[in-house]
Design a protein around this motif. Sequence first.
Motif, PDB file in Angstrom:
ATOM      1  N   VAL A 104      10.601 -19.804 -23.575  1.00 33.85           N
ATOM      2  CA  VAL A 104      10.466 -19.509 -21.921  1.00 33.85           C
ATOM      3  C   VAL A 104       9.205 -20.886 -22.016  1.00 33.85           C
ATOM      4  CG1 VAL A 104       9.486 -17.339 -23.331  1.00 33.85           C
ATOM      5  CG2 VAL A 104       7.686 -18.977 -23.838  1.00 33.85           C
ATOM      6  N   GLU A 105       9.198 -20.609 -20.568  1.00 32.15           N
ATOM      7  CA  GLU A 105       8.462 -21.691 -19.730  1.00 32.15           C
ATOM      8  C   GLU A 105       6.534 -21.267 -19.352  1.00 32.15           C
ATOM      9  OE1 GLU A 105      12.208 -23.285 -16.749  1.00 32.15           O
ATOM     10  OE2 GLU A 105      11.743 -21.294 -16.737  1.00 32.15           O
ATOM     11  N   PHE A 106       6.767 -19.811 -19.622  1.00 34.90           N
ATOM     12  CA  PHE A 106       5.382 -19.284 -18.680  1.00 34.90           C
ATOM     13  C   PHE A 106       5.256 -18.170 -20.049  1.00 34.90           C
ATOM     14  CE2 PHE A 106       1.893 -16.847 -16.909  1.00 34.90           C
ATOM     15  CZ  PHE A 106       0.914 -18.805 -16.677  1.00 34.90           C
ATOM     16  N   MET A 107       4.028 -18.186 -21.426  1.00 34.63           N
ATOM     17  CA  MET A 107       3.530 -17.378 -21.621  1.00 34.63           C
ATOM     18  C   MET A 107       1.785 -17.258 -21.799  1.00 34.63           C
ATOM     19  SD  MET A 107       4.255 -17.370 -25.998  1.00 34.63           S
ATOM     20  CE  MET A 107       2.740 -18.439 -26.176  1.00 34.63           C
ATOM     21  N   THR A 108       1.662 -16.337 -21.522  1.00 34.01           N
ATOM     22  CA  THR A 108       0.409 -15.391 -21.614  1.00 34.01           C
ATOM     23  C   THR A 108      -0.207 -14.962 -23.190  1.00 34.01           C
ATOM     24  OG1 THR A 108      -1.000 -14.459 -20.439  1.00 34.01           O
ATOM     25  CG2 THR A 108       0.707 -14.376 -20.160  1.00 34.01           C
ATOM     26  N   THR A 109      -1.361 -14.397 -22.702  1.00 30.81           N
ATOM     27  CA  THR A 109      -1.403 -13.738 -23.961  1.00 30.81           C
ATOM     28  C   THR A 109      -2.166 -12.790 -23.544  1.00 30.81           C
ATOM     29  OG1 THR A 109      -3.845 -14.956 -23.873  1.00 30.81           O
ATOM     30  CG2 THR A 109      -1.845 -15.760 -25.023  1.00 30.81           C
ATOM     31  N   ASP A 110      -2.301 -11.402 -24.158  1.00 27.95           N
ATOM     32  CA  ASP A 110      -2.717  -9.973 -23.898  1.00 27.95           C
ATOM     33  C   ASP A 110      -4.216  -9.809 -24.966  1.00 27.95           C
ATOM     34  OD1 ASP A 110      -3.306  -6.776 -23.931  1.00 27.95           O
ATOM     35  OD2 ASP A 110      -1.774  -6.668 -24.458  1.00 27.95           O
ATOM     36  N   ARG A 111      -4.970  -9.832 -24.381  1.00 30.10           N
ATOM     37  CA  ARG A 111      -6.266  -9.715 -25.632  1.00 30.10           C
ATOM     38  C   ARG A 111      -6.947  -8.179 -25.615  1.00 30.10           C
ATOM     39  NH1 ARG A 111     -10.552 -11.372 -20.868  1.00 30.10           N
ATOM     40  NH2 ARG A 111      -8.738 -10.510 -19.510  1.00 30.10           N
ATOM     41  N   MET A 150      -6.434 -17.535 -21.422  1.00 36.79           N
ATOM     42  CA  MET A 150      -5.567 -18.716 -22.163  1.00 36.79           C
ATOM     43  C   MET A 150      -3.553 -18.580 -22.010  1.00 36.79           C
ATOM     44  SD  MET A 150      -5.170 -18.265 -26.802  1.00 36.79           S
ATOM     45  CE  MET A 150      -5.349 -20.229 -26.974  1.00 36.79           C
ATOM     46  N   TRP A 151      -3.235 -19.129 -21.508  1.00 33.75           N
ATOM     47  CA  TRP A 151      -1.772 -19.430 -21.086  1.00 33.75           C
ATOM     48  C   TRP A 151      -1.404 -20.844 -22.005  1.00 33.75           C
ATOM     49  CZ3 TRP A 151      -4.528 -21.433 -16.314  1.00 33.75           C
ATOM     50  CH2 TRP A 151      -5.362 -19.863 -16.454  1.00 33.75           C
ATOM     51  N   LEU A 152       0.481 -20.809 -21.923  1.00 40.39           N
ATOM     52  CA  LEU A 152       0.934 -22.165 -22.380  1.00 40.39           C
ATOM     53  C   LEU A 152       2.228 -22.389 -21.110  1.00 40.39           C
ATOM     54  CD1 LEU A 152      -0.391 -20.563 -25.391  1.00 40.39           C
ATOM     55  CD2 LEU A 152       0.386 -22.516 -26.125  1.00 40.39           C
ATOM     56  N   PHE A 153       2.448 -23.138 -20.804  1.00 43.64           N
ATOM     57  CA  PHE A 153       3.263 -23.572 -20.094  1.00 43.64           C
ATOM     58  C   PHE A 153       3.962 -24.767 -20.245  1.00 43.64           C
ATOM     59  CE2 PHE A 153      -0.491 -23.521 -17.544  1.00 43.64           C
ATOM     60  CZ  PHE A 153      -0.444 -24.668 -17.000  1.00 43.64           C
ATOM     61  N   ARG A 154       4.955 -25.115 -19.296  1.00 42.72           N
ATOM     62  CA  ARG A 154       5.781 -26.372 -19.066  1.00 42.72           C
ATOM     63  C   ARG A 154       4.929 -27.250 -17.723  1.00 42.72           C
ATOM     64  NH1 ARG A 154       8.752 -26.950 -24.154  1.00 42.72           N
ATOM     65  NH2 ARG A 154       9.539 -25.042 -24.554  1.00 42.72           N
ATOM     66  N   LEU A 186       6.525 -14.999 -20.733  1.00 42.92           N
ATOM     67  CA  LEU A 186       6.477 -14.389 -22.800  1.00 42.92           C
ATOM     68  C   LEU A 186       5.052 -13.744 -22.860  1.00 42.92           C
ATOM     69  CD1 LEU A 186       7.349 -12.776 -24.874  1.00 42.92           C
ATOM     70  CD2 LEU A 186       7.318 -14.867 -26.029  1.00 42.92           C
ATOM     71  N   GLU A 187       4.979 -12.705 -22.993  1.00 38.65           N
ATOM     72  CA  GLU A 187       2.962 -11.972 -23.320  1.00 38.65           C
ATOM     73  C   GLU A 187       3.258 -11.921 -24.537  1.00 38.65           C
ATOM     74  OE1 GLU A 187      -0.363  -9.702 -20.796  1.00 38.65           O
ATOM     75  OE2 GLU A 187       1.749  -8.672 -21.398  1.00 38.65           O
TER      76      GLU A 187
END
Length: 237
Positions: A104-111, A150-154, A186-187
């Motif tokens: 995936v190119e953008f990944m975020t998170t679910d709290r 909190m996110w991780l992305f290219r 993706l989350e």
Amino acid sequence: MIPALNEAPNLPTVVNSVPTSALRALGWETEVIIVDNASTDDTAAVAAALGAIVVSQPERGYGNAYHAGFRAAKGDVIATGDADCTYPFDSLPELLGTLTEADVEFMTTDRLRRENRSAMKRSHTVANYALSALSRVLFRNGLRDSQSGMWLFRRYVWDGVDVKSTGMAFSQEIKNAATRAGYRYLEVPIEYRNRQGEVKLNALPDGMANLRQLFEHRFRRSAGERSARYERRHTPA
């Protein structure tokens, strides 16, 4: 990358929680960037003493801090989180593994999971659920937590979106911009921890600003996002 406003007492815990040795063993070289957002305490000095790269952003605002930080970032992947000890930077090896394995190119998170409820005030939980539900209706991306920080992305994703927010709405806007532009996303669930230090969120004004931004973003035409969709569809394999 970590925006910080008067977070000097929290920075040793936060910076030291980034598992640079474990990441290096997996092939990831890490730069820790602290964006000092016009702090009046020793945030910048403490961050520098801890070995972090310090970026100064004298114009206050959560979004302003990220705009400055992203200009300074050199890595191929950017990971974000707050300086209040709430986000699990120690989980970065697993999160980066998921980003890579899921392609995936953008990944975020679910709290917003049951086990995290004690770490968030009830009023904030209700507001997060409400804003996230409205965001899903407007943008149809299925994200459960539109407000997570909190996110991780290219790195190239940032160049392909048009994010305008200078305040707290930046968090929802970058997610909606990336998904709207057609990037693979993706989350994933994370552990959310108790906040340390002074709460900076102004619940009512920040909530109303986020609400307005959702509608403004949904109905504006963004050249940056149109360009990203075109590139995703027309770039040779």
